[in-house]
Design a protein around this motif. Structure first.
Motif, mmCIF file in Angstrom:
data_model
loop_
_atom_site.group_PDB
_atom_site.id
_atom_site.type_symbol
_atom_site.label_atom_id
_atom_site.label_comp_id
_atom_site.label_asym_id
_atom_site.label_seq_id
_atom_site.Cartn_x
_atom_site.Cartn_y
_atom_site.Cartn_z
ATOM 1 N N LEU A 1 0.936 -1.182 -0.002
ATOM 2 C CA LEU A 1 -0.021 0.009 0.029
ATOM 3 C C LEU A 1 0.869 1.168 -0.094
ATOM 4 O O LEU A 1 1.689 1.381 0.692
ATOM 5 C CB LEU A 1 -0.889 -0.016 1.374
ATOM 6 N N ILE A 2 0.343 2.323 -0.895
ATOM 7 C CA ILE A 2 1.376 3.525 -0.933
ATOM 8 C C ILE A 2 0.173 4.728 -0.864
ATOM 9 O O ILE A 2 -0.665 4.822 -1.290
ATOM 10 C CB ILE A 2 1.879 3.714 -2.394
ATOM 11 N N HIS A 3 0.370 5.172 0.321
ATOM 12 C CA HIS A 3 -0.744 6.049 0.879
ATOM 13 C C HIS A 3 0.008 7.619 1.174
ATOM 14 O O HIS A 3 1.115 7.733 1.775
ATOM 15 C CB HIS A 3 -1.372 5.528 1.950
ATOM 16 N N GLY A 4 -0.633 8.602 1.102
ATOM 17 C CA GLY A 4 -0.380 10.139 1.508
ATOM 18 C C GLY A 4 -0.790 10.240 2.902
ATOM 19 O O GLY A 4 -1.722 10.015 3.093
ATOM 20 N N ALA A 5 0.029 10.917 3.557
ATOM 21 C CA ALA A 5 -0.094 11.249 5.002
ATOM 22 C C ALA A 5 -0.695 12.227 5.112
ATOM 23 O O ALA A 5 -1.722 12.423 6.293
ATOM 24 C CB ALA A 5 1.423 11.566 5.645
ATOM 25 N N LEU A 6 -1.289 13.149 3.905
ATOM 26 C CA LEU A 6 -2.367 14.191 4.072
ATOM 27 C C LEU A 6 -3.357 13.715 3.438
ATOM 28 O O LEU A 6 -4.316 14.656 3.192
ATOM 29 C CB LEU A 6 -1.844 15.414 3.467
ATOM 30 N N ASN A 7 -3.611 12.484 3.215
ATOM 31 C CA ASN A 7 -4.912 11.731 2.580
ATOM 32 C C ASN A 7 -6.088 12.234 3.564
ATOM 33 O O ASN A 7 -6.112 11.592 4.606
ATOM 34 C CB ASN A 7 -4.795 10.520 2.218
ATOM 35 N N ARG A 8 -7.225 12.854 3.102
ATOM 36 C CA ARG A 8 -8.331 12.960 3.904
ATOM 37 C C ARG A 8 -9.523 12.080 3.599
ATOM 38 O O ARG A 8 -10.606 11.943 4.306
ATOM 39 C CB ARG A 8 -8.844 14.440 4.092
ATOM 40 N N THR A 9 -9.432 11.530 2.281
ATOM 41 C CA THR A 9 -10.635 10.856 1.798
ATOM 42 C C THR A 9 -10.424 9.561 2.516
ATOM 43 O O THR A 9 -11.438 8.923 2.873
ATOM 44 C CB THR A 9 -10.381 10.576 0.423
ATOM 45 N N VAL A 10 -9.207 8.984 2.830
ATOM 46 C CA VAL A 10 -9.192 7.829 3.526
ATOM 47 C C VAL A 10 -7.833 7.962 4.669
ATOM 48 O O VAL A 10 -6.488 7.970 4.221
ATOM 49 C CB VAL A 10 -8.474 6.465 2.744
ATOM 50 N N PRO A 11 -7.982 8.471 5.946
ATOM 51 C CA PRO A 11 -7.112 8.775 6.711
ATOM 52 C C PRO A 11 -6.012 7.440 6.740
ATOM 53 O O PRO A 11 -6.128 6.455 6.910
ATOM 54 C CB PRO A 11 -7.895 8.792 8.125
ATOM 55 N N ILE A 12 -4.561 8.034 6.952
ATOM 56 C CA ILE A 12 -3.548 7.329 6.941
ATOM 57 C C ILE A 12 -3.595 6.573 8.282
ATOM 58 O O ILE A 12 -3.128 5.302 8.103
ATOM 59 C CB ILE A 12 -2.215 8.095 6.845
ATOM 60 N N GLU A 13 -4.158 7.001 9.117
ATOM 61 C CA GLU A 13 -4.275 6.005 10.603
ATOM 62 C C GLU A 13 -5.193 4.761 10.336
ATOM 63 O O GLU A 13 -4.612 3.873 10.720
ATOM 64 C CB GLU A 13 -4.711 6.822 11.596
ATOM 65 N N ILE B 1 0.553 -7.534 4.331
ATOM 66 C CA ILE B 1 0.427 -6.049 3.962
ATOM 67 C C ILE B 1 1.639 -5.073 4.406
ATOM 68 O O ILE B 1 1.883 -5.199 5.436
ATOM 69 C CB ILE B 1 -0.913 -5.574 4.452
ATOM 70 N N VAL B 2 2.137 -4.504 3.498
ATOM 71 C CA VAL B 2 3.153 -3.369 3.878
ATOM 72 C C VAL B 2 2.788 -2.193 3.209
ATOM 73 O O VAL B 2 2.164 -1.878 2.173
ATOM 74 C CB VAL B 2 4.517 -3.917 3.136
ATOM 75 N N LEU B 3 3.002 -1.224 4.448
ATOM 76 C CA LEU B 3 2.721 0.145 4.046
ATOM 77 C C LEU B 3 3.582 1.001 4.005
ATOM 78 O O LEU B 3 4.761 1.114 4.640
ATOM 79 C CB LEU B 3 1.663 0.796 5.163
ATOM 80 N N GLU B 4 3.681 2.229 2.697
ATOM 81 C CA GLU B 4 4.524 2.971 2.192
ATOM 82 C C GLU B 4 3.831 4.382 2.434
ATOM 83 O O GLU B 4 3.007 4.398 1.528
ATOM 84 C CB GLU B 4 5.510 2.671 1.046
ATOM 85 N N THR B 5 4.444 5.226 3.406
ATOM 86 C CA THR B 5 3.906 6.475 3.601
ATOM 87 C C THR B 5 4.469 7.656 2.875
ATOM 88 O O THR B 5 5.607 7.584 2.882
ATOM 89 C CB THR B 5 3.709 6.835 5.088
ATOM 90 N N VAL B 6 3.974 8.346 2.082
ATOM 91 C CA VAL B 6 4.490 9.577 1.338
ATOM 92 C C VAL B 6 4.012 10.622 2.127
ATOM 93 O O VAL B 6 2.604 11.257 2.119
ATOM 94 C CB VAL B 6 4.081 9.594 0.035
ATOM 95 N N ALA B 7 5.022 11.511 2.644
ATOM 96 C CA ALA B 7 4.455 12.733 3.684
ATOM 97 C C ALA B 7 3.930 13.619 3.353
ATOM 98 O O ALA B 7 3.014 14.209 3.878
ATOM 99 C CB ALA B 7 6.121 13.205 4.318
ATOM 100 N N ASP B 8 4.226 14.246 1.988
ATOM 101 C CA ASP B 8 3.557 15.347 1.602
ATOM 102 C C ASP B 8 2.467 15.154 0.388
ATOM 103 O O ASP B 8 2.021 15.925 -0.309
ATOM 104 C CB ASP B 8 4.482 16.321 0.783
#
Length: 560
Positions: A502-514, A526-533
């Protein structure tokens, strides 16, 4: 009525007056949609309150006012035009516009709502065009518009549809082959400046626009136009464009691409044994590493030029089925069978192309479809890379940070599933009213990071292009995906036995990173990669992340 999974005892409340007022305003003006959403959110934030039966009755009674009623004839025209990728406008013989498909809406916007006059077509010219259509054996003719106030010439290819009294118009965009400049200079003595002006006219630019681009005065450009018309032996810009278009057509080889192959998306179709058509798009390096793309609801397929170029550079052969209700693929009959039908189409595509195993790249709501494929046919899926994944809706907390226009769907899915269909139908009508230019605001208003990404010219153009893909077939695919996105499909996900990245933005409001992080902790696969900006528009702001991860997955699994 379904109850919130997080509450043991929920009681219905009475209909708030403000909510009823907002709905009444919405029934008269779709522009009030934001107010309606706000009132729903305010009303449902009260502890223990859910939508009451009187509100349900009010919404259902108001629905006929919210959704434009179309005749069977209009519906038939819409189904035909919405399945076409090229821009098309259906007009009646009285000059009224009957339907504008999404690609044409992207090109002409609100202008098409003004009938043929809004498209720059004058009535006498239209009458002569109809006479040529009736006389032509194939019921097809060219319509050349006279210059309007902006001095822009435009040509249309018109053909009579099988539906009585309806003409389908498609704008003709003239080509300019490399040999054309030399031929015009040699045969007609056009100077370099006159050639530049003529090409501007061919591209549909006005005198003022050509002048601005060349850094010259409009009067100077008009003098150049007069000179080139005299040299070509024609009396108007329209005649000049028509004449040079005919010359260009003779110089252009049949099937010649309009842009380098590395930057194109090829549209194909496959058919099942019953003759049902499934739309297929392909880009990247043909015959390269096979990557099956499960598209989302928002971002289209291969819309970014940078994405297409990188796919070529990495040697990825990207294949994407247009899911039921999107593009050219007809919707499935039962909404509950949407995932199953999408998997059937993906399996059909792989079988038709002779591809045994693929890496799967998913965008947005495509994650659920990727999981469904992997659950049914694990031997054909090396793994899943999901960018900005929409995950199973397991708790109400997942929707807490959403912008209101998205949050209302999540709330309805948990408290009043009947409301989702109504909200979606209202939203589709609103999408049509706003057009492609207003779509980014409708989806991401108030979401700073995503609106910033869509302010970039290439991303904005890609998002507007994706609008056409989504609105086709009255957005039936979009409507089905909204229902899936707001449901808990965890049981399906836990059947998947292949690795998931999974590659997800930390500022994603549609689906919260939490929420995505919690999902990743629930399974070692499942592995998560977070993109800060990044926000939900990571598909556009960082297309390389998904493609490079898909390539790495292919290498690890032996596909590359």
């Amino acid at each position: 009525m379904p109850q919130d999974r997080d509450r043991d005892d929920v009681q219905g409340g009475s209909l708030p007056l403000a909510l009823g007022d907002a709905l009444a305003r919405l029934a008269g003006d779709p522009a009030e949609f934001e107010n309606f959403v706000s009132e729903v959110v305010i009303a449902t934030r009260e502890a223990g309150q859910i939508v009451s039966s009187d509100f349900e009755t009010l919404v259902r009674e108001s629905l006929p006012l919210l959704v434009t009623t179309t005749t069977a004839r209009q519906q038939a025209v819409a189904v035909h035009l919405d399945a076409l990728a090229e821009p098309c406008v259906a007009v009646e013989e009285n000059g009224a516009v009957l339907h504008v498909n999404a690609s044409a809406q992207l090109m002409f916007g609100a202008a098409a709502e003004g009938g043929i006059a809004g498209l720059g077509i004058d009535w006498p010219g239209f009458v002569r065009f109809l006479e040529r259509v009736r006389a032509a054996p194939d019921q097809t003719a060219i319509l050349v518009c006279e210059e309007g106030r902006d001095e822009v010439a435009r040509m249309w290819l018109g053909r009579r549809m099988a539906i009585a009294g309806v003409i389908c118009l498609s704008p003709v965009t003239p080509r300019w082959p490399a040999r054309l400049s030399g031929l015009l200079a040699e045969e007609f003595g056009l100077s370099p400046r006159e050639l530049s002006v003529l090409r501007g006219l061919m591209d549909g630019h006005s005198i003022d626009a050509i002048a601005e681009g060349d850094g010259r005065a409009p009067g100077t450009i008009r003098q150049s136009v007069k000179a080139l018309l005299a040299k070509l032996g024609v009396r108007s810009q329209t005649q000049a464009v028509a004449m040079v278009s005919a010359m260009a057509a003779g110089l252009t080889p049949a099937g010649a691409p309009l842009e380098p192959a590395a930057e194109t998306v090829t549209s194909l179709t496959v058919r099942d044994r019953l003759g049902r058509t499934v739309g297929l798009r392909r880009y990247g390096a043909p015959g390269g590493v096979p990557v099956l793309l499960c598209h989302g609801t928002l971002f289209g397929i291969g819309e970014l030029q940078a994405e297409r170029r990188l796919a070529v550079d990495l040697g990825l052969d990207i294949l994407a089925c247009e899911r039921p209700g999107y593009g050219r693929t007809p919707p499935c009959k039962a909404r509950t069978a949407l995932l199953e039908a999408a998997v059937d189409d993906m399996m059909l595509t792989l079988d038709t192309l002779g591809i045994e195993r693929v890496a799967v790249l998913a965008h947005d709501t495509g994650f659920a479809h990727a999981a469904a494929l992997a659950a049914r046919a694990p031997g054909r899926v090396a793994g899943i890379v999901a960018v900005s994944p929409v995950i199973p809706a397991r708790t109400s907390a997942q929707a807490s940070g959403m912008p209101p226009q998205q949050q209302v769907f999540a709330w309805a899915a948990r408290h009043a599933p009947w409301l989702i269909e109504i909200l979606t139908r209202i939203g589709v009508q609103r999408m049509r009213k706003l057009g492609p230019a207003g779509w980014p605001h409708a989806v991401f208003a108030g979401v700073e990071r995503d609106m910033a990404v869509l302010s970039e010219p290439e991303a904005l153009a890609a998002f507007r292009s994706a609008y056409a893909f989504n609105i086709a077939q009255s957005a039936l695919g979009f409507r089905g995906d909204v229902a899936i996105a707001n449901s808990d499909w965890s049981a399906l996900l836990y059947k998947v036995a292949v690795p998931i990245h999974l590659i997800h933005g930390a500022l994603n409001r549609t689906v919260p990173i939490e929420a995505v992080a919690a999902l990743s902790r629930s399974s070692n696969a499942i592995v998560l990669e977070t993109v800060a900006d990044a926000g939900h528009t990571l598909v556009y702001s960082g297309p390389q992340s998904g493609l490079r991860a898909a390539f790495a997955l292919a290498v690890r699994s032996g596909l590359a």
